[in-house]
Motif scaffolding. Structure first.
Motif, short mmCIF file in Angstrom:
data_model
loop_
_atom_site.label_atom_id
_atom_site.label_comp_id
_atom_site.label_asym_id
_atom_site.label_seq_id
_atom_site.Cartn_x
_atom_site.Cartn_y
_atom_site.Cartn_z
N UNK A 5 0.83 -1.21 0.00
CA UNK A 5 0.00 0.00 0.00
C UNK A 5 0.86 1.26 0.00
N UNK A 6 1.97 1.21 0.72
CA UNK A 6 2.88 2.35 0.74
C UNK A 6 3.42 2.63 -0.66
N UNK A 7 3.79 1.57 -1.37
CA UNK A 7 4.29 1.72 -2.73
C UNK A 7 3.18 2.23 -3.66
N UNK A 8 1.96 1.71 -3.44
CA UNK A 8 0.83 2.16 -4.27
C UNK A 8 0.55 3.64 -4.03
N UNK A 9 0.65 4.07 -2.77
CA UNK A 9 0.43 5.49 -2.46
C UNK A 9 1.52 6.36 -3.08
N UNK A 10 2.73 5.81 -3.20
CA UNK A 10 3.82 6.57 -3.84
C UNK A 10 3.56 6.72 -5.33
N UNK A 11 3.05 5.65 -5.94
CA UNK A 11 2.79 5.68 -7.37
C UNK A 11 1.52 6.45 -7.72
N UNK A 12 0.56 6.48 -6.79
CA UNK A 12 -0.70 7.20 -7.03
C UNK A 12 -0.97 8.14 -5.85
N UNK A 13 -0.17 9.20 -5.73
CA UNK A 13 -0.26 10.07 -4.54
C UNK A 13 -1.57 10.84 -4.43
N UNK A 14 -2.38 10.86 -5.49
CA UNK A 14 -3.64 11.59 -5.45
C UNK A 14 -4.83 10.68 -5.13
N UNK A 15 -4.56 9.42 -4.81
CA UNK A 15 -5.65 8.47 -4.56
C UNK A 15 -6.02 8.47 -3.07
N UNK A 16 -7.16 9.05 -2.74
CA UNK A 16 -7.60 9.04 -1.34
C UNK A 16 -7.99 7.63 -0.89
#
Length: 278
Positions: A5-16
């Motif tokens: 999830x941390x990596x996903x948040x890095x790749x999609x920083x605008x995804x709430x």
């Protein structure tokens, strides 16, 4: 999972959505600082999402950041005033911070949203009692019991509120009903004994204290209660021979001296046996 999830948040920083799931994952791992940071990023992206503000408040609360938690919960209430979750979360934050006046105001709003909730009335009564609005507490708790006669915790609280109001007959009734469902609760037994003592029913009060002692539920104060009740019942001779608990040598010895004096026996040496008496 958290790493993904941390990596996903890095790749999609605008995804709430990803940030919210990341915050939830950190909460489950009790990493509250990282949960707070994830939810803080989420609310910056979606400032009108009341649920995100609630979870941000929960993270602040777990970090003992009560003022920031209250701000987050208040924001959630502003966004969704008909959602009781924001109120309940804010109440917990306020009570943890010992702000019971604010908690009362919030419970009153919750009661307006859910007028048929006996639980909310009970919690309102408890908060009113904490700010010494005893009459208001009585009204709230009586309404809770009316809405749900089997809400025994409300009857327990109502019993002590009625004792504060010196409504001893009513207090005895509430404690008696409560004890029918919770027969071994030492606090309720002591409350009922107190009501009986005020009503002059000393033998009934003594039987409850004796039961606590026999069932190994007694604390030091209950032995002192017993000595006091024997004195009030005119049984000074028995009170004089009662053994005060080691946990309360000063007060127990003074009660014994009073008992010996009431029984017409020498008592001065008992007082003098104390190394120090204020």
């Amino acid at each position: 999972y958290v790493e993904e999830l941390t990596e996903a948040a890095r790749l999609a920083p605008e995804s709430t959505g990803i940030l919210a799931r990341l915050g939830e994952a950190h909460l489950r791992r009790q990493d509250y600082a990282k949960a707070r940071d994830a939810y803080a990023r989420a609310v910056r992206l979606s400032p009108d999402d009341a649920v995100l503000w609630i979870w941000l408040g929960v993270a602040h609360q777990q970090l003992n950041e009560y003022e920031k938690a209250a701000e987050a919960f208040t924001k959630a209430i502003d966004l969704a005033p008909d959602n009781p979750l924001g109120y309940q979360a804010l109440i917990e934050a306020e009570t943890r911070a010992n702000d019971y006046v604010a908690a009362v105001e919030l419970y009153q709003k919750l009661v307006q949203l859910r007028p048929d909730s006996a639980e909310l009335r009970m919690h309102l009564g408890g908060s009113l009692a904490r700010i010494h609005d005893v009459e208001g507490a009585r009204r709230a708790l009586e309404e809770a019991v009316r809405l749900d006669p089997k809400l025994y915790r409300a009857r327990f609280a109502l019993g002590f509120v009625l004792l504060d109001l010196d409504a001893n007959e009513r207090a005895a009734e509430e404690f008696t009903i409560y004890l029918q469902d919770n027969p071994d609760d030492p606090d309720a037994m002591e409350g009922l004994a107190g009501a009986y003592a005020r009503l002059g029913r000393y033998d009934d009060a003594l039987s409850l204290i004796d039961r606590l002692i026999e069932d190994d539920l007694a604390e030091a104060v209950h032995y002192l209660d017993r000595m006091y009740l024997l004195l009030e019942a005119g049984r000074a001779g028995e009170a004089a021979t009662a053994v005060p608990p080691n946990e309360a040598p000063l007060f127990g010895t003074l009660l014994r001296a009073l008992a010996r004096r009431a029984a017409g026996e020498p008592y001065q040496t008992v007082v003098e046996s104390l190394d120090e008496a204020d």
